[in-house]
Design a protein around this motif. Structure first.
Motif, mmCIF file in Angstrom:
data_model
loop_
_atom_site.group_PDB
_atom_site.id
_atom_site.type_symbol
_atom_site.label_atom_id
_atom_site.label_comp_id
_atom_site.label_asym_id
_atom_site.label_seq_id
_atom_site.Cartn_x
_atom_site.Cartn_y
_atom_site.Cartn_z
ATOM 1 N N TYR A 45 44.388 46.535 28.827
ATOM 2 C CA TYR A 45 45.571 46.163 29.618
ATOM 3 C C TYR A 45 45.288 46.336 31.111
ATOM 4 N N LEU A 51 44.962 43.261 33.764
ATOM 5 C CA LEU A 51 45.969 43.225 34.826
ATOM 6 C C LEU A 51 45.290 43.280 36.200
ATOM 7 N N CYS A 84 43.889 39.873 37.030
ATOM 8 C CA CYS A 84 45.038 39.009 37.329
ATOM 9 C C CYS A 84 45.546 39.306 38.747
ATOM 10 N N GLY A 86 46.688 37.688 32.545
ATOM 11 C CA GLY A 86 47.999 38.312 32.310
ATOM 12 C C GLY A 86 48.330 38.329 30.822
ATOM 13 N N ALA A 98 46.406 40.964 29.096
ATOM 14 C CA ALA A 98 47.000 42.282 29.337
ATOM 15 C C ALA A 98 48.191 42.510 28.417
ATOM 16 N N VAL A 100 53.130 42.809 34.565
ATOM 17 C CA VAL A 100 52.295 41.608 34.466
ATOM 18 C C VAL A 100 53.037 40.410 35.059
ATOM 19 N N SER A 120 53.237 40.678 38.766
ATOM 20 C CA SER A 120 51.959 40.400 39.442
ATOM 21 C C SER A 120 51.720 38.906 39.590
#
Lengths: 311, 311
Positions: free
Chosen positions: B186, B190, B193, B280, B283, B303, B306
């Motif tokens: 994760y 992330l 991303c 993403g 994640a 996520v 972001s």
């Protein structure tokens, strides 16, 4: 020391070629390797496991190398130990980042060794080293410092790592509190002694013998012990000269000859050497809690060497 | 987060005033505090002891802050988050040294927390971060990089700390290997991303919204994903333009308008965003090994945030 060099060489490995390249440049330049030798000698003296000692000696040298890389960026130095500095060859950016790498790798090696007590000592040491450097930076050009204050500041960046270099040996060997304290005191006092001699040699060594320019500290406006001693004893007009010289706008290089003559006039080098010798005695005294052995003799010899060295 | 701020504030204490001064400047500027929030949310989700989580969240943020200080020196940045950078106010020397202080202090805090597994993760992470930065430095202006290579390079400096930020929560909570892996995946996905969106926003944000100039990466000759995507699809003459622009001698600023028009012509931002979305999704998928909870929902929300963020 062969084993320490192997550990360092292996720890420089990285998928990013610039790291071993720059790291090897630094390691080949070498220098005295004083700190890892202290760890090894102290480990011998206390009967610590030597493989662990070699690992931690490498950590100590990596932390030292990281601070050198960052110092040379900060001081914009072009020469160290008679060779071009890493920042002169690869630029400031690479020097900052490879310094970070060495520091991180040192902690990785410590974790692999596995002693939380060692990690506590060396992380606290790293905090103190950076505080010492910032302190020195904030005191740039400041002539109001006392001789004790000056010794404290100049040693804050040096003594903690000497102290840790011998201190880790006591942790590895599991010696009692008295001996642990003896190792720490020895390292700290030796570190102060070493730094004072460094500050003297900065005005005495030449390009050839010391691998950097004479008066480097003056050019960086670092007020070191010899200067404080000469300033203390100076006449009103001489004190005014010193303040003018350390002014940010002054051309320090131009004043080097008069600086050297004032340092000589007031026997600042002899006096500083006498103070260094006092710390050397303290270091020797701290070893009294250990039985005589070849390793102890080597640690004693290091004190004498530090006082006599010419570069 | 209040507790994390307290820990950080206390850890900035030093007898050298410049350290808390510069550190507070950095902390007040603040930023998103994304990494420590990840540590806290992941700790909540896994049922880790929250006092330990707050300590380690502070360590993660200190490591991040140290890399920012060194980055700003390296990039000679004058603005971050809309405020003058520390190097612009106190100079490069102080920034390098206070960065070193924060890094050392982070390790001191970890040692106090006492988990060797956490120390192993965060020391390895610090090694990878510095390797990522050196790698990026050695690839300056290099347009021969593939899109995957570019994602790898740009994420090497970002993803490891995201990964560690969530990874430490799993260690603290003592979750099983599958969940530990889920937390690491994760964080890493992330982080990638997040970095891709950063690289897009570098060309889209303005002084006002992003707190720094548009095209900063271009001025530093960092070849990021949008540029690689537009370069790939460009005509022969456009590819020649790109190579000219990234030449060390070129005036990058002058070419910014044409750079922006080429990025737009080849939908480089949309395409980069699509790639970021893929990470993403990865994640989000990695969280499937955890039961639903408000903390898990917060990690999922991060996520989406972001991907949608505009600064």
């Amino acid at each position: 020391m062969g084993r320490v060099n192997e550990v360092m060489q292996r720890a420089l490995a990285s998928s990013v070629p610039l790291i071993p390249e720059l790291g090897t440049h630094l390691m080949v330049a070498g220098g005295k390797r004083l700190r890892p030798m202290l760890t090894l000698a102290a480990s011998h003296m206390c009967g610590a496991p030597l493989e662990d000692a070699a690992q931690l000696a490498a950590c100590v040298e990596f932390i030292h190398a990281a601070t050198l890389l960052h110092d040379d960026v900060i001081d914009e130095s072009l020469l160290r130990r008679g060779r071009p500095t890493a920042n002169a060859v690869w630029g400031n950016k690479a020097s900052v980042l490879v310094g970070d790498f060495l520091f991180a790798r040192a902690f990785e090696l410590m974790v692999a060794q596995g002693s939380l007590e060692v990690l506590a000592l060396l992380s606290a040491t790293s905090v103190r080293l950076s505080e010492g450097e910032v302190l020195q930076l904030s005191m740039t050009g400041d002539l109001s410092v006392t001789r004790q204050g000056c010794v404290d500041i100049m040693s804050a960046k040096t003594a903690p790592l000497f102290e840790a270099a011998t201190g880790v040996a006591g942790i590895l060997a599991g010696v009692d509190t008295v001996q642990k304290q003896g190792l720490l005191t020895y390292g700290r006092a030796l570190g102060v002694c070493f730094q004072i001699i460094d500050d003297i040699l900065d005005y005495q060594g030449g390009d050839a013998s010391f691998g950097k320019a004479v008066g480097g500290d003056l050019l960086e406006r670092k007020v070191t012990l010899p200067v404080v001693l000469a300033y203390e004893k100076g006449s009103t007009s001489e004190q005014q000269f010193w303040r003018d010289v350390y002014d940010a706008g002054a051309d320090q290089k131009e004043h080097l000859p008069k600086v050297l003559s004032l340092l000589s006039k007031y026997n600042a080098f002899d006096e500083a050497h006498r103070i260094a010798k006092g710390y050397g005695q303290e270091a020797l005294g701290a070893l009294s809690v250990f039985q005589d052995s070849p390793a102890k003799a080597a640690l004693e010899e290091t004190v004498h060497f530090s006082l006599l060295r010419q570069n």
